[in-house]
Design a protein around this motif. Structure first.
Motif, short mmCIF file in Angstrom:
data_model
loop_
_atom_site.label_atom_id
_atom_site.label_comp_id
_atom_site.label_asym_id
_atom_site.label_seq_id
_atom_site.Cartn_x
_atom_site.Cartn_y
_atom_site.Cartn_z
N THR A 190 31.66 34.75 25.38
CA THR A 190 31.14 35.87 26.18
C THR A 190 32.19 36.22 27.23
O THR A 190 33.12 35.43 27.48
CB THR A 190 29.83 35.49 26.89
N ALA A 191 32.02 37.37 27.86
CA ALA A 191 32.96 37.77 28.91
C ALA A 191 32.97 36.74 30.04
O ALA A 191 34.03 36.40 30.58
CB ALA A 191 32.59 39.15 29.45
N ALA A 192 31.78 36.24 30.40
CA ALA A 192 31.68 35.30 31.52
C ALA A 192 32.41 34.00 31.22
O ALA A 192 33.18 33.49 32.05
CB ALA A 192 30.21 35.03 31.84
N LYS A 226 35.06 37.18 44.30
CA LYS A 226 34.19 37.90 45.23
C LYS A 226 35.02 38.45 46.40
O LYS A 226 35.62 37.70 47.17
CB LYS A 226 33.09 36.98 45.76
N SER A 227 35.00 39.77 46.55
CA SER A 227 35.79 40.42 47.59
C SER A 227 35.40 39.94 48.99
O SER A 227 36.27 39.71 49.85
CB SER A 227 35.61 41.94 47.50
N GLU A 228 34.11 39.81 49.23
CA GLU A 228 33.66 39.41 50.56
C GLU A 228 34.21 38.05 50.94
O GLU A 228 34.70 37.84 52.06
CB GLU A 228 32.13 39.39 50.61
N LEU A 229 34.15 37.08 50.02
CA LEU A 229 34.67 35.74 50.30
C LEU A 229 36.17 35.76 50.50
O LEU A 229 36.72 35.03 51.33
CB LEU A 229 34.29 34.78 49.17
N PHE A 230 36.87 36.60 49.73
CA PHE A 230 38.32 36.71 49.87
C PHE A 230 38.69 37.23 51.26
O PHE A 230 39.53 36.66 51.96
CB PHE A 230 38.87 37.62 48.78
N ARG A 255 45.70 40.34 38.10
CA ARG A 255 44.75 41.45 38.11
C ARG A 255 43.62 41.16 39.09
O ARG A 255 43.16 42.07 39.80
CB ARG A 255 44.21 41.69 36.70
N MET A 256 43.17 39.92 39.17
CA MET A 256 42.13 39.55 40.13
C MET A 256 42.58 39.88 41.54
O MET A 256 41.83 40.47 42.33
CB MET A 256 41.81 38.06 40.01
N LEU A 257 43.81 39.51 41.89
CA LEU A 257 44.31 39.76 43.24
C LEU A 257 44.41 41.26 43.51
O LEU A 257 44.07 41.73 44.60
CB LEU A 257 45.69 39.11 43.42
N GLU A 258 44.84 42.02 42.51
CA GLU A 258 44.93 43.47 42.66
C GLU A 258 43.57 44.07 42.97
O GLU A 258 43.44 44.93 43.85
CB GLU A 258 45.51 44.08 41.38
N THR A 310 34.50 41.58 38.40
CA THR A 310 33.26 41.27 37.69
C THR A 310 33.51 40.95 36.22
O THR A 310 34.57 41.25 35.67
CB THR A 310 32.29 42.46 37.76
N ASP A 311 32.49 40.35 35.58
CA ASP A 311 32.56 40.09 34.15
C ASP A 311 32.73 41.39 33.38
O ASP A 311 33.47 41.45 32.39
CB ASP A 311 31.30 39.36 33.67
N LYS A 312 32.04 42.46 33.84
CA LYS A 312 32.14 43.74 33.14
C LYS A 312 33.55 44.30 33.23
O LYS A 312 34.07 44.85 32.26
CB LYS A 312 31.13 44.74 33.71
N LEU A 313 34.16 44.18 34.39
CA LEU A 313 35.53 44.66 34.55
C LEU A 313 36.48 43.86 33.67
O LEU A 313 37.35 44.42 32.99
CB LEU A 313 35.96 44.55 36.02
N PHE A 314 36.28 42.55 33.63
CA PHE A 314 37.10 41.70 32.77
C PHE A 314 36.92 42.08 31.31
O PHE A 314 37.88 42.17 30.55
CB PHE A 314 36.70 40.23 32.97
#
Length: 388
Positions: free
Chosen positions: A226-228, A332-336, A366-369, A378-382
Motif C-alpha cells: 500500500t502507499a502507507a 508532518k509540517s507542524e512538527l517540522f 521530496r519530503m523536505l521540499e 501525505t500517503d496520497k501525495l506519495f
C-alpha cells in the motif's frame, strides 16, 4: 514560535483577574507552567497541579494546570464558572471530533487565551475549532464554503480541499476575535539560522525496494503493498537501514563537544543512535513516548539529546543547544516547523545550525521540499508521485 508565549499568556491571564483559572497544556509542559506561575505570581495565585485526584473545593485566586489527555477525563471541570481558560499549543484541539476537543469546546470560560506557534499547520480548515472557542459562532460547513476551495474526489467519494480563498477577510475576522500574529524576526533579533545538507550514499536495498516494493531485510520479507507501507519502508531504508547515514551521524556526533539535539521518528532509530552515543561515550538525554529524561541536556555541555518528533518537537525549551541534527524527517509540517524553534527562541545567543542527513536519490529530498512549503507529506501525495 519562540516569542515568549508563556510570559504573554500569563500576563494576560493576570490582567483579566478572574477568581479561577484553568491552564491546559502538553504533559511535558505541566511542570514548566507550575514553576513559571510560582516564580512570578506566587503572591497572586495558588497553583494547583490537577491530575490524578479530583479536587472537592477549588479555592479562589487559583490556577489549575492540567494536560490535554487528562482534562477531558475530569467532567467536574464542566461545572467551573468565573474562570479564564488558557490553552498552550491550542492546535491540539484542531480536530473538533477528538474527545479532548469536544470536551474543551463544552467548557464555559469567561475569557479564552489561545497560544500557538503553528495554529493551522498550513491548513486553514484546522482553525475552526479554535475560532469557535474564541466566540466566532460560524458553522463548520459555512466556514469551509467561505474560506476553502473544494473539488470532488471521485475515488474517495467526497469533496477535498485543494486551496484557500478570501484570506484577507479571514485575517480580518481573526483580528476581530483577538488574534495577534507575531514573527520572531519582527519582535526579536534572534541569531541567524543556517541549514546544512549532508548527502548520504544510498544502498542497493533502497534501490531494490524503490523499484519492486519488495526486499529481504534481516531475513525478513519487506512488502510495500500500500502507499502507507511503501512510504514507511522507503523512509526506513533511507534512514535506520542505511549504514552510510549511520556513519555520517556518528561522524557529526564525534566532531564536536557542543550540545546536540537529534530528531528521529522510530524506535529502531533511537536504538541505533543510542548505540552510537554510547560508543562515543556521550552523555545522552531522551524524550520519547516511553522515556523522558533531560538531565544530561541540562547539566552536560557535551550531551546528545535524542528527541522523537511526537514527544518533543513542541513545547521544549532547548536553547542551551544551537545545533539540531535531523537523522530522519517527519512527514508532518507542524512538527517540522515546531522542531526548528526548539533552539531558535528567546535566550539563544549563538547562530543556529540545522543538519539534514538526506539519502541520495531517496524520498527524503521530496519530503523536505514539501515540508518547506509548510505542507504534510501525505500517503496520497506519495502515491501520486510514485504512481502506486
Amino acid at each position: 514560535m519562540g516569542l515568549g508565549k508563556t510570559f504573554v499568556g500569563s500576563e494576560k491571564l493576570w490582567e483579566l483577574n478572574t477568581p479561577f483559572n484553568l491552564v491546559i497544556c502538553q504533559k511535558s509542559k505541566i511542570q514548566d507552567w507550575i514553576d513559571h506561575f510560582n516564580e512570578y505570581y506566587s503572591d497572586d495565585y495558588q497553583v494547583i497541579r490537577y491530575s490524578k485526584q479530583p479536587i472537592q473545593t477549588i479555592p479562589e485566586d487559583s490556577i489549575l494546570v492540567v494536560n490535554y489527555e487528562t482534562a477531558w477525563r475530569r467532567p467536574e471541570l464542566l461545572k467551573l464558572r468565573n474562570f479564564t481558560l488558557m490553552l498552550d499549543e491550542s492546535s491540539k484541539i484542531k480536530n473538533e471530533r477528538s474527545n479532548q476537543s469536544k470536551f474543551i469546546l463544552k467548557l464555559k470560560p469567561d475569557n479564552v487565551i489561545l497560544l500557538s506557534g503553528t495554529p493551522t499547520g498550513g491548513k486553514y480548515e484546522e482553525l475552526w475549532s479554535q475560532l469557535h472557542l474564541l466566540g466566532w459562532n460560524i458553522k463548520k460547513k459555512v466556514f469551509l464554503n467561505q474560506y476553502t476551495i473544494q473539488e470532488w474526489d471521485e475515488i474517495m467519494g467526497h469533496f477535498k480541499i485543494v486551496g484557500y480563498q478570501h484570506t484577507d477577510r479571514l485575517i480580518k475576522k481573526l483580528h476581530q476575535h483577538g488574534a495577534v500574529f507575531m514573527k520572531s524576526n519582527e519582535v526579536f533579533d534572534l541569531p541567524k539560522q543556517n541549514e546544512i545538507y549532508i548527502k548520504c550514499k544510498t544502498t542497493t536495498d533502497y534501490k531494490t525496494f524503490a523499484r519492486d516494493h519488495y526486499a529481504i531485510k534481516n531475513d525478513k520479507e519487506i512488502v510495500g503493498d500500500t502507499a502507507a507501507t511503501a512510504k514507511l519502508y522507503l523512509r526506513q531504508f533511507a534512514g535506520v537501514w542505511n549504514k552510510h547515514k549511520l556513519d555520517q551521524v556518528e561522524d557529526l556526533i564525534s566532531s564536536t563537544n557542543d550540545r546536540l539535539i537529534i530528531f528521529y521518528n522510530f524506535k529502531a532509530e533511537y536504538e541505533e543512535l543510542l548505540k552510537i552515543c554510547q560508543k562515543l561515550n556521550k552523555p545522552v538525554s531522551t524524550m520519547n513516548g516511553s522515556l523522558k529524561d533531560m538531565d544530561n541536556y541540562e547539566n552536560k555541555s557535551n550531551s546528545v539529546s535524542l528527541i522523537q518528533y511526537q514527544a518533543g518537537a513542541m513545547g521544549l525549551n532547548l536553547q542551551k543547544a544551537n545545533k539540531i541534527i535531523y537523522f530522519t524527517l517527519t512527514d508532518k509540517s507542524e512538527l517540522f516547523e515546531q522542531s526548528k524553534k526548539r533552539i531558535h527562541r528567546i535566550g539563544q545567543d549563538k547562530p543556529c545550525f540545522y543538519y539534514y542527513l538526506l539519502t541520495d536519490g531517496s524520498v527524503e529530498w521530496r519530503m523536505l521540499e514539501v515540508l518547506k512549503m509548510r505542507k504534510d507529506y501525505t500517503d496520497k501525495l506519495f502515491e501520486k508521485e510514485n504512481n502506486l
